[in-house]
Design a protein around this motif. Structure first.
Motif, mmCIF file in Angstrom:
data_model
loop_
_atom_site.group_PDB
_atom_site.id
_atom_site.type_symbol
_atom_site.label_atom_id
_atom_site.label_comp_id
_atom_site.label_asym_id
_atom_site.label_seq_id
_atom_site.Cartn_x
_atom_site.Cartn_y
_atom_site.Cartn_z
ATOM 1 N N LEU A 1 0.826 -1.213 0.000
ATOM 2 C CA LEU A 1 0.000 0.000 0.000
ATOM 3 C C LEU A 1 0.857 1.259 0.000
ATOM 4 C CD1 LEU A 1 -2.838 -1.100 2.446
ATOM 5 C CD2 LEU A 1 -2.957 -0.894 -0.046
ATOM 6 N N THR A 2 1.944 1.235 0.742
ATOM 7 C CA THR A 2 2.838 2.398 0.781
ATOM 8 C C THR A 2 3.481 2.638 -0.581
ATOM 9 O OG1 THR A 2 3.266 2.088 3.134
ATOM 10 C CG2 THR A 2 4.883 3.379 1.897
ATOM 11 N N GLU A 3 3.977 1.572 -1.221
ATOM 12 C CA GLU A 3 4.560 1.718 -2.567
ATOM 13 C C GLU A 3 3.527 2.250 -3.544
ATOM 14 O OE1 GLU A 3 6.100 -2.020 -3.939
ATOM 15 O OE2 GLU A 3 7.952 -1.846 -2.792
ATOM 16 N N HIS A 4 2.315 1.701 -3.490
ATOM 17 C CA HIS A 4 1.243 2.132 -4.402
ATOM 18 C C HIS A 4 0.930 3.616 -4.196
ATOM 19 C CE1 HIS A 4 -2.488 1.980 -6.716
ATOM 20 N NE2 HIS A 4 -3.027 2.675 -5.732
ATOM 21 N N LEU A 5 0.714 4.008 -2.949
ATOM 22 C CA LEU A 5 0.363 5.398 -2.666
ATOM 23 C C LEU A 5 1.488 6.348 -3.055
ATOM 24 C CD1 LEU A 5 -1.488 4.958 0.737
ATOM 25 C CD2 LEU A 5 -2.489 5.548 -1.482
ATOM 26 N N THR A 6 2.730 5.946 -2.834
ATOM 27 C CA THR A 6 3.868 6.790 -3.206
ATOM 28 C C THR A 6 3.880 7.048 -4.712
ATOM 29 O OG1 THR A 6 5.170 5.992 -1.331
ATOM 30 C CG2 THR A 6 6.390 6.959 -3.181
ATOM 31 N N ALA A 7 3.628 5.994 -5.491
ATOM 32 C CA ALA A 7 3.604 6.156 -6.954
ATOM 33 C C ALA A 7 2.409 6.994 -7.387
ATOM 34 C CB ALA A 7 3.578 4.790 -7.633
ATOM 35 N N VAL A 8 1.243 6.676 -6.903
ATOM 36 C CA VAL A 8 0.026 7.380 -7.323
ATOM 37 C C VAL A 8 0.071 8.850 -6.922
ATOM 38 C CG1 VAL A 8 -2.475 7.514 -6.954
ATOM 39 C CG2 VAL A 8 -1.396 5.312 -7.432
ATOM 40 N N GLN A 9 0.648 9.150 -5.774
ATOM 41 C CA GLN A 9 0.733 10.542 -5.339
ATOM 42 C C GLN A 9 1.634 11.379 -6.246
ATOM 43 O OE1 GLN A 9 1.819 9.960 -1.213
ATOM 44 N NE2 GLN A 9 -0.321 10.073 -0.549
ATOM 45 N N ARG A 10 2.454 10.743 -7.060
ATOM 46 C CA ARG A 10 3.293 11.472 -8.012
ATOM 47 C C ARG A 10 2.602 11.685 -9.353
ATOM 48 N NH1 ARG A 10 8.970 9.208 -8.835
ATOM 49 N NH2 ARG A 10 8.987 10.991 -10.223
ATOM 50 N N LEU A 11 1.467 11.056 -9.584
ATOM 51 C CA LEU A 11 0.805 11.172 -10.888
ATOM 52 C C LEU A 11 0.389 12.593 -11.260
ATOM 53 C CD1 LEU A 11 -1.239 7.870 -11.192
ATOM 54 C CD2 LEU A 11 0.899 8.497 -12.321
ATOM 55 N N PRO A 12 0.071 13.487 -10.316
ATOM 56 C CA PRO A 12 -0.229 14.855 -10.728
ATOM 57 C C PRO A 12 0.879 15.524 -11.546
ATOM 58 C CG PRO A 12 -1.060 14.499 -8.524
ATOM 59 C CD PRO A 12 -0.254 13.265 -8.897
ATOM 60 N N GLU A 13 2.121 15.051 -11.408
ATOM 61 C CA GLU A 13 3.221 15.572 -12.225
ATOM 62 C C GLU A 13 2.974 15.314 -13.719
ATOM 63 O OE1 GLU A 13 6.902 13.694 -10.992
ATOM 64 O OE2 GLU A 13 6.350 13.867 -8.875
ATOM 65 N N PHE A 14 2.135 14.331 -14.008
ATOM 66 C CA PHE A 14 1.912 13.905 -15.387
ATOM 67 C C PHE A 14 0.636 14.464 -16.000
ATOM 68 C CE2 PHE A 14 4.646 10.878 -13.308
ATOM 69 C CZ PHE A 14 5.649 10.667 -14.233
ATOM 70 N N VAL A 15 -0.029 15.387 -15.307
ATOM 71 C CA VAL A 15 -1.274 15.955 -15.835
ATOM 72 C C VAL A 15 -1.076 16.552 -17.226
ATOM 73 C CG1 VAL A 15 -2.995 17.779 -15.503
ATOM 74 C CG2 VAL A 15 -2.421 16.232 -13.611
ATOM 75 N N PRO A 16 -0.028 17.335 -17.494
ATOM 76 C CA PRO A 16 0.142 17.861 -18.857
ATOM 77 C C PRO A 16 0.292 16.748 -19.901
ATOM 78 C CG PRO A 16 1.499 19.096 -17.323
ATOM 79 C CD PRO A 16 0.974 17.903 -16.571
ATOM 80 N N PHE A 17 1.037 15.701 -19.564
ATOM 81 C CA PHE A 17 1.195 14.575 -20.487
ATOM 82 C C PHE A 17 -0.152 13.910 -20.750
ATOM 83 C CE2 PHE A 17 1.449 10.064 -21.262
ATOM 84 C CZ PHE A 17 2.369 9.968 -22.295
ATOM 85 N N ILE A 18 -0.902 13.636 -19.695
ATOM 86 C CA ILE A 18 -2.191 12.961 -19.832
ATOM 87 C C ILE A 18 -3.153 13.812 -20.668
ATOM 88 C CG2 ILE A 18 -4.213 12.110 -18.573
ATOM 89 C CD1 ILE A 18 -2.215 11.512 -16.202
ATOM 90 N N GLU A 19 -3.191 15.097 -20.388
ATOM 91 C CA GLU A 19 -4.074 15.994 -21.144
ATOM 92 C C GLU A 19 -3.692 16.028 -22.621
ATOM 93 O OE1 GLU A 19 -5.801 20.568 -20.979
ATOM 94 O OE2 GLU A 19 -4.310 19.931 -19.513
ATOM 95 N N ASP A 20 -2.407 16.124 -22.911
ATOM 96 C CA ASP A 20 -1.948 16.135 -24.296
ATOM 97 C C ASP A 20 -2.316 14.842 -25.009
ATOM 98 O OD1 ASP A 20 -0.382 17.068 -26.616
ATOM 99 O OD2 ASP A 20 1.059 15.535 -25.999
ATOM 100 N N LEU A 21 -2.051 13.696 -24.377
ATOM 101 C CA LEU A 21 -2.367 12.424 -25.014
ATOM 102 C C LEU A 21 -3.872 12.251 -25.179
ATOM 103 C CD1 LEU A 21 -1.578 9.747 -26.239
ATOM 104 C CD2 LEU A 21 -1.334 8.815 -23.911
ATOM 105 N N ALA A 22 -4.650 12.668 -24.192
ATOM 106 C CA ALA A 22 -6.109 12.561 -24.302
ATOM 107 C C ALA A 22 -6.624 13.351 -25.503
ATOM 108 C CB ALA A 22 -6.770 13.047 -23.016
ATOM 109 N N LYS A 23 -6.133 14.548 -25.677
ATOM 110 C CA LYS A 23 -6.553 15.372 -26.819
ATOM 111 C C LYS A 23 -6.158 14.718 -28.141
ATOM 112 C CE LYS A 23 -6.521 19.777 -24.374
ATOM 113 N NZ LYS A 23 -5.837 21.077 -24.209
#
Length: 190
Positions: A11-33
């Motif tokens: 759970l700690t490893e999972h949360l640590t990784a997921v909590q970093r996903l906001p760094e990828f918002v520009p990437f996700i938005e670009d790919l979604a478009k």
């Protein structure tokens, strides 16, 4: 290690990784478009990977073809991991490293989006599929773990999940995939 400690470490490893996903918002938005643009212009999204990544490829293609959350017209998503005759004939005749590149050559057209998933980033079959996608004029996208490997070198875009741990990277791949499917679905739902 106790069962509780094992669970807590996952759970700690999972949360640590997921909590970093906001760094990828520009990437996700670009790919979604780009996915929406591809599908609205009559293109398709091709997915592939090996092992657990093959399962993720099939999962995400199903979300596009069937639905993610709401009923809407089917969208063109194809998992290149599902046809055992093509996979085994290609592996037998040309070697496993070519099984996705051959299918991309046959099925992809300029403007399509091709998503290769490899946690190591070094799976030769995925690398070769991405290279062929670029040869066909497609957007070549890699989903990898933190290092990126060869996939990051050959792809146009690469989502490097923020963990070196395979399981955590796969969890991030699926979460980002679901965000993309939700975004795309909202663009097509009426």
């Amino acid at each position: 290690m106790s069962t509780a400690a094992l669970i807590e470490s996952h759970l700690t490893e999972h949360l640590t990784a997921v909590q970093r996903l906001p760094e990828f918002v520009p990437f996700i938005e670009d790919l979604a478009k780009r996915l929406v643009e591809c599908l609205k212009s009559g293109g398709k999204v091709l997915f592939f990977g090996n092992g657990g990544s093959a399962a993720d490829a099939q999962h995400l293609a199903a979300e596009l073809v069937v639905r993610y959350r709401v009923n809407r017209a089917a969208l063109a998503g194809i998992a290149l991991t599902t046809d055992t005759s093509i996979l085994t004939a290609g592996a037998n005749d040309f070697g496993f490293d070519t099984v996705y590149a051959r299918q991309v050559e046959a099925l992809a057209r300029k403007g399509d989006v091709v998503i290769g998933i490899s946690t190591s980033g070094n799976s030769a079959s995925v690398v070769n599929g991405l290279v062929e996608a670029k040869n066909q004029g497609c957007l070549a996208v890699a989903f990898t773990a933190e290092g990126g490997g060869r996939c990051a070198e050959v792809a146009d875009l690469c989502f490097r999940a923020p963990s070196p741990v395979t399981a955590r990277a796969q969890e991030c791949h699926l979460l980002v995939g679901h965000i993309l499917c939700d975004w795309v679905e909202k663009a097509f739902a009426s």
